[in-house]
Scaffold this motif. Structure first.
Motif, mmCIF file in Angstrom:
data_model
loop_
_atom_site.group_PDB
_atom_site.id
_atom_site.type_symbol
_atom_site.label_atom_id
_atom_site.label_comp_id
_atom_site.label_asym_id
_atom_site.label_seq_id
_atom_site.Cartn_x
_atom_site.Cartn_y
_atom_site.Cartn_z
ATOM 1 N N LEU A 1 0.813 -1.222 0.000
ATOM 2 C CA LEU A 1 0.000 0.000 0.000
ATOM 3 C C LEU A 1 0.843 1.267 0.000
ATOM 4 N N ILE A 2 2.127 1.127 0.338
ATOM 5 C CA ILE A 2 2.981 2.317 0.425
ATOM 6 C C ILE A 2 3.589 2.644 -0.944
ATOM 7 N N PHE A 3 4.276 1.643 -1.540
ATOM 8 C CA PHE A 3 5.031 1.919 -2.779
ATOM 9 C C PHE A 3 4.296 1.475 -4.036
ATOM 10 N N ARG A 4 3.118 0.895 -3.867
ATOM 11 C CA ARG A 4 2.228 0.557 -4.981
ATOM 12 C C ARG A 4 2.899 -0.264 -6.081
ATOM 13 N N GLY A 5 3.845 -1.103 -5.676
ATOM 14 C CA GLY A 5 4.505 -1.971 -6.657
ATOM 15 C C GLY A 5 5.424 -1.228 -7.612
ATOM 16 N N ALA A 6 5.713 0.057 -7.306
ATOM 17 C CA ALA A 6 6.581 0.833 -8.217
ATOM 18 C C ALA A 6 7.988 0.225 -8.237
ATOM 19 N N PRO A 7 8.601 0.105 -9.407
ATOM 20 C CA PRO A 7 9.952 -0.474 -9.477
ATOM 21 C C PRO A 7 11.052 0.526 -9.100
ATOM 22 N N HIS A 8 10.683 1.813 -9.049
ATOM 23 C CA HIS A 8 11.696 2.846 -8.752
ATOM 24 C C HIS A 8 11.113 3.914 -7.824
ATOM 25 N N MET A 9 12.035 4.710 -7.301
ATOM 26 C CA MET A 9 11.603 5.777 -6.398
ATOM 27 C C MET A 9 12.683 6.862 -6.406
ATOM 28 N N ILE A 10 12.243 8.099 -6.299
ATOM 29 C CA ILE A 10 13.208 9.203 -6.185
ATOM 30 C C ILE A 10 12.952 9.903 -4.850
ATOM 31 N N VAL A 11 14.006 10.052 -4.065
ATOM 32 C CA VAL A 11 13.892 10.796 -2.808
ATOM 33 C C VAL A 11 14.740 12.055 -2.973
ATOM 34 N N VAL A 12 14.124 13.217 -2.786
ATOM 35 C CA VAL A 12 14.887 14.452 -2.945
ATOM 36 C C VAL A 12 15.182 15.034 -1.566
ATOM 37 N N SER A 13 16.462 15.287 -1.336
ATOM 38 C CA SER A 13 16.907 15.854 -0.061
ATOM 39 C C SER A 13 17.477 17.243 -0.309
ATOM 40 N N PRO B 1 12.955 20.903 -2.898
ATOM 41 C CA PRO B 1 12.690 19.518 -3.325
ATOM 42 C C PRO B 1 11.298 19.335 -3.925
ATOM 43 N N ILE B 2 10.334 20.124 -3.450
ATOM 44 C CA ILE B 2 8.967 19.995 -3.973
ATOM 45 C C ILE B 2 8.924 20.520 -5.412
ATOM 46 N N ILE B 3 9.636 21.627 -5.635
ATOM 47 C CA ILE B 3 9.724 22.156 -7.003
ATOM 48 C C ILE B 3 10.397 21.110 -7.890
ATOM 49 N N ALA B 4 11.480 20.525 -7.374
ATOM 50 C CA ALA B 4 12.221 19.528 -8.157
ATOM 51 C C ALA B 4 11.295 18.385 -8.567
ATOM 52 N N LEU B 5 10.530 17.875 -7.607
ATOM 53 C CA LEU B 5 9.670 16.735 -7.925
ATOM 54 C C LEU B 5 8.526 17.133 -8.858
ATOM 55 N N SER B 6 8.088 18.379 -8.786
ATOM 56 C CA SER B 6 7.036 18.827 -9.718
ATOM 57 C C SER B 6 7.573 18.838 -11.149
ATOM 58 N N TYR B 7 8.814 19.318 -11.300
ATOM 59 C CA TYR B 7 9.442 19.296 -12.633
ATOM 60 C C TYR B 7 9.607 17.846 -13.101
ATOM 61 N N GLY C 1 24.313 16.630 6.537
ATOM 62 C CA GLY C 1 23.847 18.017 6.417
ATOM 63 C C GLY C 1 22.668 18.157 5.474
ATOM 64 N N TYR C 2 22.199 17.037 4.940
ATOM 65 C CA TYR C 2 21.032 17.071 4.052
ATOM 66 C C TYR C 2 19.875 16.328 4.717
ATOM 67 N N LYS C 3 18.636 16.776 4.438
ATOM 68 C CA LYS C 3 17.478 16.050 4.981
ATOM 69 C C LYS C 3 16.554 15.647 3.833
ATOM 70 N N PRO C 4 16.049 14.394 3.921
ATOM 71 C CA PRO C 4 15.122 13.964 2.867
ATOM 72 C C PRO C 4 13.806 14.721 3.013
ATOM 73 N N VAL C 5 13.324 15.305 1.933
ATOM 74 C CA VAL C 5 12.113 16.134 2.041
ATOM 75 C C VAL C 5 10.888 15.450 1.428
ATOM 76 N N TYR C 6 11.053 14.856 0.251
ATOM 77 C CA TYR C 6 9.863 14.203 -0.308
ATOM 78 C C TYR C 6 10.231 13.061 -1.249
ATOM 79 N N VAL C 7 9.209 12.250 -1.503
ATOM 80 C CA VAL C 7 9.419 10.991 -2.216
ATOM 81 C C VAL C 7 8.454 10.896 -3.394
ATOM 82 N N MET C 8 8.961 10.380 -4.510
ATOM 83 C CA MET C 8 8.087 10.139 -5.675
ATOM 84 C C MET C 8 8.334 8.741 -6.220
#
Ligand SMILES: Cc1cc2nc3c(=O)[nH]c(=O)nc-3n(C[C@H](O)[C@H](O)[C@H](O)COP(=O)(O)O)c2cc1C
Length: 293
Positions: free
Chosen positions: A173-185, A197-203, A240-247
């Motif tokens: 239910l979390i990763f929906r069977g996706a074969p890949h994932m991008i985490v932007v920190s 990071p939110i702008i990055a993932l929108s692009y 010094g980096y923090k993970p902000v969002y996941v796609m």
């Protein structure tokens, strides 16, 4: 490297580079050619507007050849709108990996993603193999079953507690069977650390979908990574980096026959500003506070 070089044979001394510089880093020299003003190098954001705007390609920034820059070309507005409307959150993926060629296309777009003050302090963790993704998927699933088996945590989980059985049944239910994932920190020191990071993932989302890929913002994965900090190490996030969002990312195993018909958002159409009882200092304080946040 913050340097500018002027080809005096090409420079028409129009001053457009100076006018467009957001940090006022450039000025004319005594012969009316652009140069860094005093303290200009330090103020410079390295945004390269000076090179991009030069009508004759006379200005080189950081040793780059303006001839190597791409042509400015916008798609038709209808095409852009169609992409925005057709984008869907994909939760059904083919059981295959994205080719390296398509990954490279996606990654070659990253440098064009804007960041506040042009700091470019983003880090992308890309899970490129299905086996690595399956490892994360399984670890998260087992951790969630463990957490939801704890009566205290299960109570805190509220309506999500009922998903324990789904996880036990092996449902993803979390990763929906996706074969890949991008985490932007983002660097914790970046002025726009939560926004970049939110702008990055929108692009990334729009470009990926134009490439025929499926994507899904994954707040659930984000929450899991917050609860399970050990994932930071697996994702190779720099100090010094923090993970902000996941796609989530993959090849869609679903086709939508039409777009949705979403409800509109409230919009305040402001044409006149009424004076409110606020001193200039108070307004400036609020603005600065918002900027820092
Ligand atoms: C910030 C954000 C977080 C989201 N988190 C999840 C998530 O964890 N799981 C999921 O299946 N969908 C997630 N979504 C997708 C939304 O549920 C989806 O955008 C919404 O249902 C509308 O569908 P659409 O994106 O196809 O238009 C998220 C979307 C956003 C913008």
């Amino acid at each position: 490297m913050k340097t500018i070089e002027i080809n005096k044979e090409k420079c028409v001394q129009c001053g457009m580079c100076i006018k467009d510089c957001l940090t006022c880093s450039l000025e004319f020299d005594s012969e009316k050619y652009p140069k860094f003003a005093q303290g200009g190098e330090e103020r410079c954001f390295a945004c390269q507007h000076c090179m991009a705007i030069c009508p004759t390609g006379a200005l080189s920034f950081g040793g780059k050849n303006p001839k190597d820059a791409g042509k400015v070309k916008f798609p038709k507005p209808d095409d852009v709108l169609s992409l925005i409307k057709s984008r869907r959150s994909i939760r059904q993926y083919k059981d295959e990996e994205i080719s390296q060629e398509v990954f490279d296309k996606l990654k070659n777009m990253f440098p064009y993603i804007p960041t506040g003050c042009n700091t470019n302090t983003l880090h992308f963790s890309i899970i490129e193999s299905k086996s690595a993704m399956d490892k994360i998927r399984e670890k998260v699933r087992l951790n969630l079953i463990k957490a939801l088996s704890n009566p205290v945590l299960s109570k805190l989980a509220g309506k999500f507690a009922k998903y324990k059985t789904n996880f036990e049944n092996g449902e993803d239910l979390i990763f929906r069977g996706a074969p890949h994932m991008i985490v932007v920190s983002s660097s914790i020191h970046a002025p726009c650390a939560n926004v970049d990071p939110i702008i990055a993932l929108s692009y990334i989302e729009l470009y990926a979908q134009s490439l025929g890929l499926g994507t899904c913002w994954c707040g659930f994965a984000q929450a899991c990574f917050k609860l399970m900090p050990e994932f930071g190490k697996m994702l190779d996030i720099p100090d010094g980096y923090k993970p902000v969002y996941v796609m989530l990312l993959g090849i869609p195993d679903v086709k939508y026959a039409r777009t949705t018909i979403p409800e509109s958002f409230p919009i305040s159409e402001i044409r006149e500003i009424e004076d409110v009882n606020q001193t200039f200092t108070e307004k400036a304080r609020r603005l600065l506070l918002n900027f820092i946040r």
